[in-house]
Write an enzyme that holds these catalytic residues in place. Structure first.
Site, PDB file in Angstrom:
ATOM      1  CG  ASN A 113      -2.396  -5.084  -0.354  1.00 20.30           C
ATOM      2  OD1 ASN A 113      -3.086  -5.207   0.660  1.00 20.30           O
ATOM      3  ND2 ASN A 113      -2.910  -5.064  -1.570  1.00 20.30           N
ATOM      4  CG  HIS A 131      -4.719   4.306  -4.490  1.00 18.05           C
ATOM      5  ND1 HIS A 131      -6.009   4.617  -4.119  1.00 18.05           N
ATOM      6  CD2 HIS A 131      -4.510   4.969  -5.641  1.00 18.05           C
ATOM      7  CE1 HIS A 131      -6.535   5.432  -4.983  1.00 18.05           C
ATOM      8  NE2 HIS A 131      -5.657   5.667  -5.925  1.00 18.05           N
ATOM      9  CB  CYS A 132      -1.281  -1.482  -2.996  1.00 15.47           C
ATOM     10  SG  CYS A 132      -0.724  -1.757  -4.671  1.00 15.47           S
ATOM     11  CB  ALA A 133      -4.138   1.074   0.795  1.00 18.21           C
TER      12      ALA A 133
END
Ligand SMILES: Cc1ncc(COP(=O)(O)O)c(C=O)c1O
Length: 384
Positions: A98, A339-341
């Protein structure tokens, strides 16, 4: 606790890092300034030593091209927001964290840029996909060097050549590779390289770095302006690097830790560190192959992998439950979720629950991995 969350931040740090932090905090933790007293000068010298170390380790063009940042996100935002102009076209990938995706999507929504997000294949981006996406309006290609979800290392060498030939800027997010995959900025045509200092370079949290290559001179605008410890009479931000992009008191304690961390990495060698972590992951891959229902996300190729691996959790377990059980009942730390993805999880079909990611570090042993696998086997049997 068995700590297997080094892709988030490394723990423990090597002993020389703790020693450097302690020593610097007790003797030299002043506000760096060229015209200051002796402690201020010692702090300034620490910044210089840090820039020299970064420049030597990554073979940059000059120490002043290294900007100290708060973390990976900060460096990526400085790079992205500093380089694009209204009307630009930007190419990125579905592997991004992100910290790359969100600034780009915000600029797209504000009508500043148009954005193409390329789809990876099994966790790898094909260079030809980048070639096909570049248009005459493309000024920036921004992508990760390795997926923080899958651990897959991207072929940035051929991509860098394609981007350079097209005349665009190339921004690489080296959060998961700095310290474990050799990066030589003299031979790799990368214009902007950003990474946190707290992962495989073993600094503390709160420190990162951005490299601004010569092609970005005159283009990279600061989006944070303020005191720089010198040039105080100027009503505007000094134009020379690094101070152009470093308004405010820098995290000089973090730089002391990062400098010691890089020295430790140099003493071991990035290849050796990566191979240790990948060897530990081989045990997990073998276990998953023999298991009933557990699968590895993305392609497993030990030669192009860093020490992070995602496991797709079989029903009826969820990654979140599993993370909590491993933590509270087995004293094992891994990272469940997206995982912020989020884009790569959509691509893999693991959205919105995500996967569980384990990421061993240099101090983990085969026994740690075996304890993790025994715990997974036990939980799987108990839940079925
Ligand atoms: C690939 C990638 N990019 C960027 C970041 C952001 O780094 P930071 O959390 O230091 O801002 C991370 C952190 O996990 C990451 O894995």
């Amino acid at each position: 606790m068995i700590y297997l969350d080094n892709a988030a931040t490394s723990f423990p740090k090597p002993e020389p890092v703790y020693e450097a932090l302690d020593r610097f905090a007790r003797t030299s933790l002043a506000n760096p300034g060229r015209a200051g007293h002796r402690m201020a000068i010692a702090a300034e010298e620490q910044l210089d030593a840090g820039r020299n170390t970064l420049n030597r380790f990554f073979r940059g063009e000059a120490p002043e091209r290294w900007i100290f940042t708060l973390n990976g996100t900060d460096g990526l935002n400085i790079a992205i927001k500093g380089i694009v102009r209204p009307g630009d076209h930007v190419v990125t990938t579905d592997l991004e964290h992100n910290s790359v995706s969100r600034p780009l999507v915000a600029l797209e929504k504000a009508g500043v840029i148009s954005l193409t997000r390329l789809a990876s294949e099994d966790g790898y981006l094909l260079p030809d996909a980048v070639r096909a996406a570049i248009t005459p309006a493309t000024t920036l290609v921004a992508m990760t060097h390795a997926s923080n979800v899958l651990g897959t290392v991207q072929p940035i060498e051929p991509i860098a050549t394609i981007v350079r030939e097209a005349g665009a800027f190339f921004l690489v997010d080296a959060a998961q590779t700095a310290g474990v995959v050799p990066i030589d900025l003299r031979s790799l045509p990368v214009d902007l390289l950003a990474f946190p200092g707290h992962k495989a370079l073993y600094g503390p949290t709160g420190i990162g770095a951005l490299y601004a290559g010569p092609r970005t001179d005159g283009r990279l605008r600061p989006w944070r302006e303020g005191g720089t410890g010198g040039d105080s009479s100027s009503p505007t931000q000094p134009q020379a690097l690094p101070h152009a992009l470093e308004g405010g008191t820098p995290n000089v304690l973090g730089v002391a830790g990062l400098t010691a961390g890089i020295a430790w990495v140099e003493s071991r060698g990035p290849d050796e560190l990566r191979c240790h972590e990948v060897d530990l992951l081989r045990r997990v891959v073998a276990w998953a192959d023999d298991s009933n229902g557990w699968r590895i996300a993305g392609r497993w190729d030990p030669e192009t992998h860093v020490g992070a691996l995602s496991l797709i959790v079989p029903d009826p377990l969820t990654p979140q439950d599993l993370g909590a059980i491993l933590d509270t009942s087995f004293d094992i730390a891994i990272r469940p979720g997206l995982h912020c993805a989020p884009y790569i999880h959509r691509r893999l079909g693991t959205y919105p629950d995500g996967t569980i990611r384990l990421s061993p570090g240099p101090f983990n042993t085969p026994d740690d991995i075996d304890a993790f696998l025994r715990a997974l086997s036990e939980i799987t049997v108990a839940m079925s």
